[in-house]
Motif scaffolding. Structure first.
Motif, PDB file in Angstrom:
ATOM      1  N   TYR A  19      31.952 -47.306 -31.532  1.00  0.00           N
ATOM      2  CA  TYR A  19      30.629 -46.715 -31.700  1.00  0.00           C
ATOM      3  C   TYR A  19      30.747 -45.466 -32.558  1.00  0.00           C
ATOM      4  CZ  TYR A  19      26.310 -44.244 -30.544  1.00  0.00           C
ATOM      5  OH  TYR A  19      25.114 -43.577 -30.616  1.00  0.00           O
ATOM      6  N   GLU A  20      29.967 -45.396 -33.614  1.00  0.00           N
ATOM      7  CA  GLU A  20      29.962 -44.222 -34.476  1.00  0.00           C
ATOM      8  C   GLU A  20      28.841 -43.286 -34.053  1.00  0.00           C
ATOM      9  OE1 GLU A  20      29.609 -42.909 -39.191  1.00  0.00           O
ATOM     10  OE2 GLU A  20      29.950 -45.014 -38.647  1.00  0.00           O
ATOM     11  N   LEU A  21      29.199 -42.030 -33.769  1.00  0.00           N
ATOM     12  CA  LEU A  21      28.218 -41.063 -33.320  1.00  0.00           C
ATOM     13  C   LEU A  21      27.164 -40.815 -34.390  1.00  0.00           C
ATOM     14  CD1 LEU A  21      30.568 -40.553 -31.284  1.00  0.00           C
ATOM     15  CD2 LEU A  21      29.870 -38.148 -31.287  1.00  0.00           C
ATOM     16  N   MET A  29      26.081 -33.508 -28.294  1.00  0.00           N
ATOM     17  CA  MET A  29      27.460 -33.139 -27.996  1.00  0.00           C
ATOM     18  C   MET A  29      27.629 -31.625 -28.096  1.00  0.00           C
ATOM     19  SD  MET A  29      30.458 -34.418 -27.188  1.00  0.00           S
ATOM     20  CE  MET A  29      30.598 -36.104 -27.830  1.00  0.00           C
ATOM     21  N   HIS A  30      27.041 -31.016 -29.113  1.00  0.00           N
ATOM     22  CA  HIS A  30      27.109 -29.574 -29.263  1.00  0.00           C
ATOM     23  C   HIS A  30      26.496 -28.874 -28.058  1.00  0.00           C
ATOM     24  CE1 HIS A  30      27.435 -29.793 -33.969  1.00  0.00           C
ATOM     25  NE2 HIS A  30      28.500 -30.253 -33.346  1.00  0.00           N
ATOM     26  N   GLU A  31      25.386 -29.397 -27.556  1.00  0.00           N
ATOM     27  CA  GLU A  31      24.729 -28.794 -26.395  1.00  0.00           C
ATOM     28  C   GLU A  31      25.641 -28.826 -25.168  1.00  0.00           C
ATOM     29  OE1 GLU A  31      21.119 -30.962 -25.928  1.00  0.00           O
ATOM     30  OE2 GLU A  31      20.192 -30.148 -27.741  1.00  0.00           O
ATOM     31  N   VAL A  32      26.287 -29.964 -24.942  1.00  0.00           N
ATOM     32  CA  VAL A  32      27.189 -30.095 -23.794  1.00  0.00           C
ATOM     33  C   VAL A  32      28.393 -29.178 -23.954  1.00  0.00           C
ATOM     34  CG1 VAL A  32      28.711 -31.656 -22.521  1.00  0.00           C
ATOM     35  CG2 VAL A  32      26.472 -32.463 -23.281  1.00  0.00           C
ATOM     36  N   HIS A  64      29.893 -21.169 -40.582  1.00  0.00           N
ATOM     37  CA  HIS A  64      28.575 -21.613 -40.139  1.00  0.00           C
ATOM     38  C   HIS A  64      28.006 -20.775 -38.997  1.00  0.00           C
ATOM     39  CE1 HIS A  64      29.180 -25.362 -42.472  1.00  0.00           C
ATOM     40  NE2 HIS A  64      30.418 -25.326 -42.000  1.00  0.00           N
ATOM     41  N   GLN A  65      28.760 -19.785 -38.531  1.00  0.00           N
ATOM     42  CA  GLN A  65      28.380 -18.995 -37.365  1.00  0.00           C
ATOM     43  C   GLN A  65      28.119 -19.894 -36.146  1.00  0.00           C
ATOM     44  OE1 GLN A  65      26.681 -18.058 -40.588  1.00  0.00           O
ATOM     45  NE2 GLN A  65      28.724 -17.133 -40.621  1.00  0.00           N
ATOM     46  N   GLY A  66      28.797 -21.007 -36.113  1.00  0.00           N
ATOM     47  CA  GLY A  66      28.657 -21.958 -35.010  1.00  0.00           C
ATOM     48  C   GLY A  66      29.437 -23.215 -35.332  1.00  0.00           C
ATOM     49  N   PHE A  67      29.002 -24.333 -34.783  1.00  0.00           N
ATOM     50  CA  PHE A  67      29.683 -25.591 -35.047  1.00  0.00           C
ATOM     51  C   PHE A  67      29.626 -25.973 -36.525  1.00  0.00           C
ATOM     52  CE2 PHE A  67      28.577 -26.264 -30.521  1.00  0.00           C
ATOM     53  CZ  PHE A  67      29.815 -26.639 -30.029  1.00  0.00           C
ATOM     54  N   ILE A  68      30.684 -26.570 -37.015  1.00  0.00           N
ATOM     55  CA  ILE A  68      30.585 -27.299 -38.278  1.00  0.00           C
ATOM     56  C   ILE A  68      29.583 -28.423 -38.008  1.00  0.00           C
ATOM     57  CG2 ILE A  68      31.826 -28.751 -39.922  1.00  0.00           C
ATOM     58  CD1 ILE A  68      34.377 -27.199 -39.150  1.00  0.00           C
ATOM     59  N   ASP A  72      32.377 -32.770 -33.835  1.00  0.00           N
ATOM     60  CA  ASP A  72      31.942 -33.223 -32.508  1.00  0.00           C
ATOM     61  C   ASP A  72      32.858 -32.740 -31.389  1.00  0.00           C
ATOM     62  OD1 ASP A  72      34.149 -34.758 -33.058  1.00  0.00           O
ATOM     63  OD2 ASP A  72      33.325 -36.617 -32.252  1.00  0.00           O
ATOM     64  N   ASP A  73      33.653 -31.700 -31.653  1.00  0.00           N
ATOM     65  CA  ASP A  73      34.533 -31.213 -30.598  1.00  0.00           C
ATOM     66  C   ASP A  73      34.639 -29.702 -30.661  1.00  0.00           C
ATOM     67  OD1 ASP A  73      36.111 -30.781 -32.817  1.00  0.00           O
ATOM     68  OD2 ASP A  73      37.725 -32.125 -32.209  1.00  0.00           O
ATOM     69  N   MET A  74      35.416 -29.137 -29.725  1.00  0.00           N
ATOM     70  CA  MET A  74      35.605 -27.699 -29.665  1.00  0.00           C
ATOM     71  C   MET A  74      37.061 -27.432 -29.343  1.00  0.00           C
ATOM     72  SD  MET A  74      33.177 -24.983 -27.668  1.00  0.00           S
ATOM     73  CE  MET A  74      32.901 -23.372 -28.428  1.00  0.00           C
ATOM     74  N   ASP A  75      37.665 -26.492 -30.076  1.00  0.00           N
ATOM     75  CA  ASP A  75      39.083 -26.170 -29.927  1.00  0.00           C
ATOM     76  C   ASP A  75      39.245 -24.682 -29.635  1.00  0.00           C
ATOM     77  OD1 ASP A  75      40.099 -28.838 -30.793  1.00  0.00           O
ATOM     78  OD2 ASP A  75      39.121 -28.259 -32.655  1.00  0.00           O
TER      79      ASP A  75
END
Length: 300
Positions: A19-21, A29-32, A64-68, A72-75
């Protein structure tokens, strides 16, 4: 050498069960992930733990002052001492809402780094299809370790660290063999890479993957010095080696309208990882986001 996280989604394959997001999935995903980050940040501040932005999260913070937008992930990073402290307090502080895997942790390890999973969500990747570990949406957390100052020692330890990392995850692939991963890799340009992984996994399966992850985790630790590295990072041991002043003392920045800690010399760190990091890659060169299952609100 092919790095699966970076390249598997761009391989040409006949596998049709992935499945492609969508853009909407990535927004959710960013919200979670932000909900998870807020919970972790609160606990870390309470316990005097510094949680630093890492990799793509660090890049997103500056560019971006936030997510790229397409990420779809966070490190995140912890110093080694904070990493160990977090493991000790995790169950009491966060166990009701989250699960964790980490090398040497009582709950086992699904990777050579720490992962914190949100309960009652599902993010099932190909590598983890047959594993007994949590399959929720997760945040990766890597430890920052001291590295030797002697060039010969760096080369030797770096080679062995990367070898142990490769062995440990290869054994994981072999131990928890995924039909979906096999189908995908065998029917793509990753065929030989998959065969190598499985061969190495078979040779070293006299110990379980969890044991190898723990061995890797112990080996990468070092005595205090002027250099540090993130051996579980995207560029491995020698590729992540930098003077300690690049990381410390950390600074505060803004990420999606909230505070986040970043390394002291962010320009040096990001240029070391990405080169011209302010350049936006063309759409066709951005990673796709593929998984077997995705559920943001799985019933308990």
């Amino acid at each position: 050498m092919l790095t699966l996280k970076k390249n598997y989604a761009s391989l040409e394959s006949k596998a049709d069960n992935l499945y492609e997001l969508t853009e909407e999935d990535i927004k959710r995903m960013h919200e979670v992930l932000l909900e998870m980050y807020d919970d972790l940040f609160e606990v870390c501040e309470k316990n005097s733990i510094k949680m630093l932005a890492s990799g793509g999260t660090a890049l997103g913070t500056i560019r971006h002052q936030g997510f790229i937008p397409w990420d779809d992930d966070m490190d995140l990073h912890f110093s080694r001492s904070d990493y160990e402290t977090f493991i000790k307090i995790f169950e009491k502080e966060l166990g009701e809402k989250y699960e964790m895997t980490a090398p040497g942790y009582k709950g086992g390890a699904s990777c050579f780094m720490m992962r914190v999973y949100k309960k009652n969500t599902t993010l099932l990747n190909m590598m983890d299809e047959a594993s007994p570990y949590p399959h929720g949406i997760y945040i990766d957390i890597t430890p920052i370790d001291y590295a030797p100052e002697n060039r010969g020692a760096i080369l030797c330890k770096g080679f062995l660290a990367d070898l142990l990392r490769f062995i440990s995850y290869s054994v994981y692939w072999h131990q928890y063999r995924s039909k979906s991963l096999r189908e995908f890799m065998i029917n793509s340009e990753g065929k030989n890479y998959y065969k190598l992984r499985m061969m190495v996994g078979a040779v070293f399966s006299f110990q379980r993957a969890e044991k190898w992850f723990a061995i890797f985790n112990r080996f990468i630790q070092g005595k205090k010095s002027r250099f540090i590295t993130i051996a579980a990072g995207r560029k491995k041991y020698r590729g992540e080696l930098l003077p300690i002043h690049v990381f410390y003392p950390p600074k505060k920045a803004v990420f999606e309208n909230r505070e986040i800690y970043v390394v002291n010399k962010q320009n040096v760190y990001l240029k070391h990882l990405y080169g011209d990091y302010m350049k936006i890659p063309p759409k066709l060169e951005r990673e796709k986001h593929l998984c077997l299952k995705l559920d943001f609100e799985k019933s308990s």
